[in-house]
Structures are given as C-alpha cells and as structure tokens.
Design an enzyme around this catalytic site. Structure first.
Site, PDB file in Angstrom:
ATOM      1  N   GLN A 155      29.179  -3.129  33.409  1.00  0.00           N
ATOM      2  CA  GLN A 155      28.902  -4.704  33.787  1.00  0.00           C
ATOM      3  C   GLN A 155      27.682  -5.276  34.051  1.00  0.00           C
ATOM      4  O   GLN A 155      27.790  -6.109  33.378  1.00  0.00           O
ATOM      5  CB  GLN A 155      29.929  -5.415  34.146  1.00  0.00           C
ATOM      6  CG  GLN A 155      31.983  -4.490  33.540  1.00  0.00           C
ATOM      7  CD  GLN A 155      32.415  -5.900  34.263  1.00  0.00           C
ATOM      8  OE1 GLN A 155      32.836  -5.145  35.835  1.00  0.00           O
ATOM      9  NE2 GLN A 155      32.905  -7.143  34.096  1.00  0.00           N
ATOM     10  N   GLY A 195      35.929  -7.323  41.464  1.00  0.00           N
ATOM     11  CA  GLY A 195      35.768  -5.846  41.093  1.00  0.00           C
ATOM     12  C   GLY A 195      34.820  -6.123  40.134  1.00  0.00           C
ATOM     13  O   GLY A 195      34.602  -7.082  39.539  1.00  0.00           O
ATOM     14  N   HIS A 253      42.271  -1.376  36.499  1.00  0.00           N
ATOM     15  CA  HIS A 253      40.873  -2.399  35.805  1.00  0.00           C
ATOM     16  C   HIS A 253      39.525  -2.265  35.152  1.00  0.00           C
ATOM     17  O   HIS A 253      38.366  -1.973  33.886  1.00  0.00           O
ATOM     18  CB  HIS A 253      41.012  -4.552  35.843  1.00  0.00           C
ATOM     19  CG  HIS A 253      39.868  -5.425  35.428  1.00  0.00           C
ATOM     20  ND1 HIS A 253      40.868  -6.074  34.395  1.00  0.00           N
ATOM     21  CD2 HIS A 253      38.757  -4.825  34.598  1.00  0.00           C
ATOM     22  CE1 HIS A 253      39.681  -6.939  33.723  1.00  0.00           C
ATOM     23  NE2 HIS A 253      38.947  -6.014  33.786  1.00  0.00           N
ATOM     24  N   GLU A 254      39.511  -1.864  36.554  1.00  0.00           N
ATOM     25  CA  GLU A 254      37.957  -1.492  36.874  1.00  0.00           C
ATOM     26  C   GLU A 254      37.797  -0.399  36.594  1.00  0.00           C
ATOM     27  O   GLU A 254      36.258   0.048  35.581  1.00  0.00           O
ATOM     28  CB  GLU A 254      36.826  -2.057  38.500  1.00  0.00           C
ATOM     29  CG  GLU A 254      37.183  -2.548  39.129  1.00  0.00           C
ATOM     30  CD  GLU A 254      37.083  -4.216  37.790  1.00  0.00           C
ATOM     31  OE1 GLU A 254      35.706  -3.394  37.280  1.00  0.00           O
ATOM     32  OE2 GLU A 254      36.965  -5.656  38.315  1.00  0.00           O
ATOM     33  N   HIS A 275      36.962  -0.085  32.720  1.00  0.00           N
ATOM     34  CA  HIS A 275      35.389  -0.440  32.361  1.00  0.00           C
ATOM     35  C   HIS A 275      34.408   1.058  32.121  1.00  0.00           C
ATOM     36  O   HIS A 275      33.630   1.157  30.923  1.00  0.00           O
ATOM     37  CB  HIS A 275      34.838  -1.208  33.276  1.00  0.00           C
ATOM     38  CG  HIS A 275      34.637  -2.754  33.042  1.00  0.00           C
ATOM     39  ND1 HIS A 275      35.027  -3.408  32.069  1.00  0.00           N
ATOM     40  CD2 HIS A 275      35.729  -4.115  33.957  1.00  0.00           C
ATOM     41  CE1 HIS A 275      35.443  -4.668  31.786  1.00  0.00           C
ATOM     42  NE2 HIS A 275      35.983  -4.839  33.245  1.00  0.00           N
ATOM     43  N   CYS A 324      38.339 -10.840  33.716  1.00  0.00           N
ATOM     44  CA  CYS A 324      37.732 -10.145  33.413  1.00  0.00           C
ATOM     45  C   CYS A 324      36.090 -11.126  33.049  1.00  0.00           C
ATOM     46  O   CYS A 324      35.876 -11.999  32.544  1.00  0.00           O
ATOM     47  CB  CYS A 324      37.611  -9.355  31.900  1.00  0.00           C
ATOM     48  SG  CYS A 324      36.627  -8.052  32.580  1.00  0.00           S
ATOM     49  N   LEU A 325      34.933 -10.207  34.401  1.00  0.00           N
ATOM     50  CA  LEU A 325      33.590 -11.544  33.989  1.00  0.00           C
ATOM     51  C   LEU A 325      32.921 -11.633  33.452  1.00  0.00           C
ATOM     52  O   LEU A 325      32.132 -11.757  32.606  1.00  0.00           O
ATOM     53  CB  LEU A 325      32.594 -10.939  35.189  1.00  0.00           C
ATOM     54  CG  LEU A 325      33.438 -10.996  36.755  1.00  0.00           C
ATOM     55  CD1 LEU A 325      32.447 -10.510  37.190  1.00  0.00           C
ATOM     56  CD2 LEU A 325      33.609 -12.471  37.652  1.00  0.00           C
TER      57      LEU A 325
HETATM   58 NI    NI Z   1      36.414  -6.840  34.330  1.00  0.00          NI
END
Ligand code: NI
Length: 186
Positions: free
Chosen positions: A50, A45, A140-141, A144, A98-99
């Site tokens: 991000q 995701g 989660h996304e 963000h 998370c990236l």
């Molecule tokens: Ni994330």
C-alpha cells in the site's frame, strides 16, 4: 514521514509479495513511517504494498478502537515476513474498508480464527493464534501481501453496486483526505 498510499488499480496491490531482507536498510524507519502513514489516514492496519513496496510487511494498531473492546488497548503489532498457516473457525461477515479503496465499505466473509508465523520488529519469531476482529484485521492486511483486496471477496451483487466507484478509481478520479498515489498520477 507520511507516505502516499497506493490506490485501487495500482499494479503493486496485485503482487504476491516476497520476504523483506532482514538487513533491509532503514527497516526501523520504514516501520515507523508505515505507522505514521496509517495513523494520518485513520487506519488500523497497513501493508507494505500500500506504500509501493513488494514486501511481506504489515503493521496493525487496534488501540484507537479500545472503546469497542478493551483487549484492543495496546494491540500494536508489526508482522515481518508473515505467513498464515491455518484458517478456521466460524465464518462471519463484518463490514470492512481499506485505505487503498477509499469510500467503499462492504461486509466481508472471513474465518474467525487464524494461525500466523512472523517476525516482530525486533526480528523475534512468533507462531500465534488470533481470533475475532483481530484475526479479521490481520487477514485483511495479509491479503494485501498476497495481492488480494477486500472487494475481491464480496458478493457479485455488491461488486456490481460499487463498480462505478472502482471504475472512477481506475481513471484516477478519487477524493481523499490523505496523500495518495492514484492510477495515472505521478
Ligand atoms: Ni486494506
């Protein structure tokens, strides 16, 4: 095109994002770049902040995890101007990463079920219910685009334990296999 991923400490990750204008120039390209960036970093995701954009735009692809659950096969989704309208169901804690917060994996409590309205990549409106891991990834996304990171949601003790990693990220000290924009670096 693979875009750099903004890391923990970047102010963009703390913004409550706004709707993306539907005539946004190059929206299709942006979506395709977000998928490419996510795949390159082995994510499932990615949200627009991000990659440095303050917009309510999310991409998800659970297909790489289809061995865990056959219903993940072909679960490739774009959520434009998304709003979660209901969260309920049992709360469970499952490990997430998370990236934007590399090398940190923590159990995060989340509701099992959500209802979300959004536009897909063809700008078709949807109002849908998701459950289980799909609901988790979407939440989660979605966090963000609301300026929330998964590390905000973990226990105080766990926060203490990852504090030095997070502090290093704030100093721009981070090792990553993919292209990033760390704090203090251009
Ligand atoms: Ni994330």
């Amino acid at each position: 095109m693979i875009l750099p991923i903004y890391l923990y400490g970047q102010p963009i990750l703390r913004k409550v994002c706004r709707d993306i204008p539907l005539d946004y120039p190059g929206l299709d390209q942006l979506i395709s770049d977000m998928f490419e960036t996510m795949y390159h970093a082995d994510g499932v995701g990615l949200a627009a902040p991000q990659i440095g954009l303050e917009y309510r735009l999310i991409v998800v692809d659970l297909d790489p995890l289809k061995k865990d659950d056959p219903t993940f096969a072909g679960f490739k989704k774009v959520f434009i101007n998304a709003y979660i309208t209901e969260k309920d169901g049992e709360e469970a804690s499952v490990e997430e990463g998370c990236l934007s917060v590399p090398d940190v994996h923590e159990k995060v409590p989340r509701n099992n079920r959500i209802r979300i309205r959004y536009l897909d990549e063809n700008l078709v409106a949807h109002d849908e219910i998701y459950e289980g891991y799909k609901a988790r990834v979407i939440q989660h996304e979605y966090d963000h685009i609301e300026g929330v990171l998964f590390v905000d949601l973990i226990s105080g003790i766990r926060k203490q334990l990852i504090k030095s990693k997070l502090n290093n990220m704030l100093k721009g000290v981070v090792k990553c296999k993919y292209k990033v924009k760390a704090v203090g670096k251009r």
